[in-house]
Design an enzyme around this catalytic site. Structure first.
Site, PDB file in Angstrom:
ATOM      1  N   SER A 343       0.816  -1.210   0.000  1.00 12.18           N
ATOM      2  CA  SER A 343       0.000   0.000   0.000  1.00 12.18           C
ATOM      3  C   SER A 343       0.853   1.265   0.000  1.00 12.18           C
ATOM      4  CB  SER A 343      -0.946  -0.053   1.208  1.00 12.18           C
ATOM      5  OG  SER A 343      -2.059   0.731   0.969  1.00 12.18           O
ATOM      6  N   LYS A 347       4.118   2.062  -2.463  1.00 13.62           N
ATOM      7  CA  LYS A 347       4.543   3.262  -3.206  1.00 13.62           C
ATOM      8  C   LYS A 347       5.992   3.554  -2.809  1.00 13.62           C
ATOM      9  CE  LYS A 347      -0.029   5.253  -1.885  1.00 13.62           C
ATOM     10  NZ  LYS A 347      -1.032   4.613  -2.630  1.00 13.62           N
ATOM     11  N   TRP A 434     -10.028   0.326  -5.288  1.00 16.95           N
ATOM     12  CA  TRP A 434      -9.482   1.650  -4.926  1.00 16.95           C
ATOM     13  C   TRP A 434      -8.056   1.819  -5.465  1.00 16.95           C
ATOM     14  CZ3 TRP A 434     -11.288   6.096  -3.490  1.00 16.95           C
ATOM     15  CH2 TRP A 434     -10.562   6.980  -2.686  1.00 16.95           C
ATOM     16  N   HIS A 485      -7.582  -5.737   0.048  1.00 13.65           N
ATOM     17  CA  HIS A 485      -6.368  -4.927   0.157  1.00 13.65           C
ATOM     18  C   HIS A 485      -5.578  -5.418   1.375  1.00 13.65           C
ATOM     19  CE1 HIS A 485      -4.096  -1.186  -0.256  1.00 13.65           C
ATOM     20  NE2 HIS A 485      -4.198  -1.011   1.052  1.00 13.65           N
TER      21      HIS A 485
HETATM   22  C1  GTR Z   1      -5.395   4.473   1.832  1.00 11.16           C
HETATM   23  C2  GTR Z   1      -4.848   5.272   0.686  1.00 11.16           C
HETATM   24  C3  GTR Z   1      -4.125   4.380  -0.244  1.00 11.16           C
HETATM   25  C4  GTR Z   1      -3.198   3.432   0.473  1.00 11.16           C
HETATM   26  C5  GTR Z   1      -3.721   2.956   1.796  1.00 11.16           C
HETATM   27  C6  GTR Z   1      -2.696   2.316   2.733  1.00 11.16           C
HETATM   28  O1  GTR Z   1      -6.168   5.215   2.687  1.00 11.16           O
HETATM   29  O2  GTR Z   1      -5.928   5.876   0.052  1.00 11.16           O
HETATM   30  O3  GTR Z   1      -3.440   5.140  -1.214  1.00 11.16           O
HETATM   31  O4  GTR Z   1      -1.958   4.000   0.607  1.00 11.16           O
HETATM   32  O5  GTR Z   1      -4.291   3.965   2.521  1.00 11.16           O
HETATM   33  O6  GTR Z   1      -1.542   2.688   2.769  1.00 11.16           O
HETATM   34  O7  GTR Z   1      -3.120   1.458   3.496  1.00 11.16           O
END
Ligand code: GTR
Length: 504
Positions: A343, A347, A434, A485
């Site tokens: 996540s 990045k 998402w 996720h």
């Molecule tokens: C979310 C965000 C994502 C992702 C995620 C995470 O809220 O929108 O881009 O980075 O967090 O890191 O769990």
């Protein structure tokens, strides 16, 4: 619905402005007595704070003397201040409404136009791998300048101290084949210090092991149930279980251990190292005062320096400092460092892998917007959304593209390309719309010409594979795990297969 709310707020705001002018006119022409409420107040036995003229203090029901925070003059002045705050608030709400709702319509998402990853600033294509180092630098500058921000050029002193070197205890069992080390890594500059707790699991015997390095969200203690692993002392998000007033408690032990299947990774012949991302930079908008940003006060991001590092760049820079330590560590193969992240930390892994060639392999798990997903598809999380929710993650220049992705002259496929020719694995999850799974795959696909330039195979696919069916036989791998996720053992199994196939 959102539009109706916006229209209602705008109308209410207009009505207020009209009322204000009407009242001003009445006052001006003497029809409205500006002292009216003062007179009423003076008739009352209990003076109101702002009604107390002259002294600036009043008595409450308890007889306590209260001093107003701000000394205000006449009613017009007070009305102006009140209206200023009201309009600022309304402006905020209206602005907030303006972020477009997420798009999940593929016919809209597919209208992007991407440049070739081999194209230079004037559109000219590079043709040989001799031109690659210069071209790669161009790509890195593009992303540092427009998205993540430049890390400082100046260096820090990196020192480390092994605080614990013992055998792992996992799931209540002593694991004789697994060595656990806890290492305090000190970053020092101009009398300031940041400490990162690095947790390393490696095979007790045998040759030096290739090592996955990834940051964790909740502290090292959350990644396993080994009772010897120290509790993080860094900032934690209070919304997470086992966190009280932003500090981790014993309750948080092992509460993200499903993301770190340590025994399985070691069985695969790999070492694994992790550190709490908050040790590097706490994940909230602190004006870049805390964490490693604080070591470089002269390099702080602000409106005059919109291309300096945000938090993602700081976490990535921190990963490089951990690589400084790992490449010196007994039992770890310095040529076998691989960076992995989930996540926001996916990045981060991509940016760390792009900028630091010591990471011989890069893994992005569900990294989404600002990670592997193509921004110009505007599918799921958008640039405006991410910059609004997390204003500290990227640099200020990236905000130019809020709801203007079509004006981007770059996209995330070039970030994947900047990793070439080193292997990269991109993992998505089927319910994680998402993060735009197809956008994540397409970045890999469009990065492929940078790999082919080096005689390596990229990723041919342009459509999502079936769930749990990894694809990509060359230097770019991809899978769509069934489910949410998350980072799970299934994902790690595929990372290991990919790493082995690529010589790790
Ligand atoms: C979310 C965000 C994502 C992702 C995620 C995470 O809220 O929108 O881009 O980075 O967090 O890191 O769990």
């Amino acid at each position: 619905m959102q539009w109706l709310i916006t229209i209602a707020i705008v109308l209410a705001s207009l009505a207020l402005v009209v009322f204000k002018f009407w009242r001003f006119w009445l006052e001006f022409s003497g029809l409205w007595s500006s002292d009216r409420s003062d007179q009423e107040a003076s008739r009352s036995s209990k003076p109101s704070c702002y009604g107390c003229s002259g002294t600036g203090t009043s008595e409450s029901d308890l007889g306590i003397r209260i001093k107003p925070l701000v000394q205000l003059g006449g009613k017009t002045q007070r009305a102006l201040v009140a209206n200023f705050f009201l309009h600022t608030a309304i402006g905020g709400v209206v602005y907030g409404q303006e972020i477009r709702p997420p798009n999940y319509d593929e016919s809209i998402a597919s209208k992007y136009k991407l440049g070739s990853v081999l194209a230079g600033p004037q559109g000219q294509l590079i043709e040989s791998k001799d031109q690659w180092p210069g071209h790669r630098q161009y790509l890195l500058d593009l992303f540092a300048d427009q998205e993540y921000g430049y890390a400082p050029q100046a260096s820090v002193d990196v020192r480390f101290e092994v605080l614990d070197d013992g055998q792992a205890v996992l799931a209540g069992e002593l694991k004789p084949g697994i060595r656990r080390r806890q290492i305090a890594v000190y970053l020092e500059r101009n009398g300031k210090q940041v400490r990162i707790d690095l947790l390393v699991w490696s095979p007790t015997d045998g040759p030096k092991a290739p090592c996955f390095l990834g940051l964790n969200f909740r502290g090292n203690q959350s990644t396993c149930d080994d009772p010897k692993v120290r509790l993080t002392s860094s900032w934690c998000d209070s919304r997470n279980p086992g966190v009280v007033e932003n500090r981790a408690t014993e309750e948080s032990r092992a509460n993200q251990s499903e993301r770190w299947p340590i025994a399985r990774i070691l069985e695969g012949g790999f070492a694994v190292a992790t550190a709490h991302y908050s040790d590097i930079d706490p994940d909230y908008d602190d004006g870049f005062e805390n964490g490693v940003h604080g070591l470089f006060p002269e390099h702080r991001s602000d409106s005059e320096h919109p291309n300096r590092w945000g938090s993602i760049a700081a976490w990535a820079w921190g990963l490089s400092r951990l690589a400084d330590v790992l490449e010196k560590l007994e039992g770890i193969d310095p040529k076998g460092l691989m960076v992995v992240g989930h996540s926001r930390l996916g990045k981060t892994a991509l940016w760390a892998g792009a900028t630091d060639e010591r990471f011989g392999l890069v893994v992005s798990n569900n990294s989404g917007c600002g990670g592997a997903a193509l921004s110009q598809r505007v599918y799921g999380e958008s640039v405006a959304r991410i910059n609004t929710s997390f204003p500290h993650w990227f640099n200020r220049n990236f905000r130019k593209y809020n709801d203007r992705e079509d004006q981007m002259l770059f996209d995330q496929h070039q970030l994947i390309a900047a990793i070439a020719p080193r292997p990269v694995y991109i993992a998505s999850a089927s319910n994680d719309k998402w993060a735009d799974p197809l956008g994540e795959l397409l970045s890999g696909h469009y990065a492929s010409s940078a790999y082919r330039l080096h005689g390596k195979q990229g990723l041919d696919a342009q459509v999502l594979p079936a769930v749990n069916t990894p694809i990509g036989d060359g230097a770019i791998g991809y899978h769509l795990r069934q489910g949410d996720h998350d980072l799970l053992e299934y994902d790690w199994q595929q990372f290991m297969v990919f790493a082995r196939r690529n010589g790790f």
